[in-house]
Design a protein around this motif. Structure first.
Motif, PDB file in Angstrom:
ATOM      1  N   SER A   1       0.694  -1.236   0.036  1.00  0.00           N
ATOM      2  CA  SER A   1      -0.046  -0.561   0.349  1.00  0.00           C
ATOM      3  C   SER A   1       0.232   1.344  -0.032  1.00  0.00           C
ATOM      4  O   SER A   1       1.894   1.310   1.175  1.00  0.00           O
ATOM      5  CB  SER A   1      -1.246   0.236   1.257  1.00  0.00           C
ATOM      6  N   SER A   2       0.194   2.346  -0.739  1.00  0.00           N
ATOM      7  CA  SER A   2       0.981   3.693  -0.831  1.00  0.00           C
ATOM      8  C   SER A   2       0.973   4.277   0.575  1.00  0.00           C
ATOM      9  O   SER A   2      -0.006   4.684   0.680  1.00  0.00           O
ATOM     10  CB  SER A   2       0.272   4.287  -1.861  1.00  0.00           C
ATOM     11  N   ILE A   3       1.928   5.639   1.440  1.00  0.00           N
ATOM     12  CA  ILE A   3       1.590   5.806   2.284  1.00  0.00           C
ATOM     13  C   ILE A   3       1.447   7.446   1.449  1.00  0.00           C
ATOM     14  O   ILE A   3       0.620   8.129   2.294  1.00  0.00           O
ATOM     15  CB  ILE A   3       3.023   5.724   3.091  1.00  0.00           C
ATOM     16  N   ASP A   4       1.997   7.736   0.699  1.00  0.00           N
ATOM     17  CA  ASP A   4       1.922   9.017  -0.065  1.00  0.00           C
ATOM     18  C   ASP A   4       1.631   8.939  -1.772  1.00  0.00           C
ATOM     19  O   ASP A   4       2.479   8.278  -2.638  1.00  0.00           O
ATOM     20  CB  ASP A   4       3.037   9.375   0.001  1.00  0.00           C
ATOM     21  N   PHE A   5       0.376   8.819  -1.754  1.00  0.00           N
ATOM     22  CA  PHE A   5      -0.583   9.160  -3.193  1.00  0.00           C
ATOM     23  C   PHE A   5      -0.098   9.310  -4.025  1.00  0.00           C
ATOM     24  O   PHE A   5      -0.058   9.072  -5.457  1.00  0.00           O
ATOM     25  CB  PHE A   5      -1.960   9.233  -2.790  1.00  0.00           C
ATOM     26  N   ALA A   6       0.769  10.716  -3.654  1.00  0.00           N
ATOM     27  CA  ALA A   6       1.253  12.177  -4.565  1.00  0.00           C
ATOM     28  C   ALA A   6       2.227  11.473  -5.388  1.00  0.00           C
ATOM     29  O   ALA A   6       2.916  11.656  -6.278  1.00  0.00           O
ATOM     30  CB  ALA A   6       1.970  13.192  -3.898  1.00  0.00           C
ATOM     31  N   SER A   7       3.002  10.213  -4.620  1.00  0.00           N
ATOM     32  CA  SER A   7       4.440   9.566  -5.330  1.00  0.00           C
ATOM     33  C   SER A   7       4.416   8.776  -6.619  1.00  0.00           C
ATOM     34  O   SER A   7       4.854   8.169  -7.136  1.00  0.00           O
ATOM     35  CB  SER A   7       5.166   9.463  -4.222  1.00  0.00           C
ATOM     36  N   ARG A   8       3.120   8.129  -6.805  1.00  0.00           N
ATOM     37  CA  ARG A   8       2.405   6.553  -7.513  1.00  0.00           C
ATOM     38  C   ARG A   8       2.175   7.511  -9.183  1.00  0.00           C
ATOM     39  O   ARG A   8       2.630   6.826 -10.052  1.00  0.00           O
ATOM     40  CB  ARG A   8       0.794   6.486  -7.197  1.00  0.00           C
ATOM     41  N   GLY A   9       2.614   8.832  -9.540  1.00  0.00           N
ATOM     42  CA  GLY A   9       3.159   9.550 -10.574  1.00  0.00           C
ATOM     43  C   GLY A   9       4.090   8.453 -11.365  1.00  0.00           C
ATOM     44  O   GLY A   9       4.667   9.650 -12.301  1.00  0.00           O
ATOM     45  N   ILE A  10       4.780   8.404 -10.184  1.00  0.00           N
ATOM     46  CA  ILE A  10       6.309   7.553 -11.217  1.00  0.00           C
ATOM     47  C   ILE A  10       6.295   6.664 -11.247  1.00  0.00           C
ATOM     48  O   ILE A  10       8.201   6.388 -12.282  1.00  0.00           O
ATOM     49  CB  ILE A  10       7.933   8.262  -9.697  1.00  0.00           C
TER      50      ILE A  10
END
Length: 102
Positions: free
Chosen positions: A53-62
């Motif tokens: 699971s992602s903790i920081d959804f903003a970084s999913r764009g990489i």
């Protein structure tokens, strides 16, 4: 009467930091999780599944393909070209015997 309980599965990580260079593309590490166990020997039949699971959804764009961890402990992901940054994720191991998880 003594009823059995489902013990939580467990695992260890070889590292909690993965560093790659820009444009690396597909990444696979066969040994990121190890000592993966369903618990005592009477629970060895249980199927185990990792949830990442992602903790920081903003970084999913990489990512072109988000990080996954298979039941053998292999971490895989794929980054997008010409991107950089950092991303924080958690891994949880679940078994199909009910009860607690690791």
């Amino acid at each position: 009467l003594i009823l059995t309980v489902n013990d939580p599965p467990s695992f260890r990580l070889s590292t909690n930091i993965v560093t790659i260079v820009e444009d690396y593309g597909f990444y696979a590490n066969n040994y990121i999780a190890y000592n993966i166990t369903a618990g005592p020997s009477d629970e060895s039949w249980q199927k185990m599944t990792f949830t990442v699971s992602s903790i920081d959804f903003a970084s999913r764009g990489i990512f072109y393909a988000l990080p996954t961890l298979n039941s053998s402990g292999t971490l895989t992901f794929q980054t997008l070209p010409d991107t950089s940054g950092s991303s924080n994720w958690t891994a949880q191991l679940q078994d199909d015997g009910g009860g607690g998880d690791a």
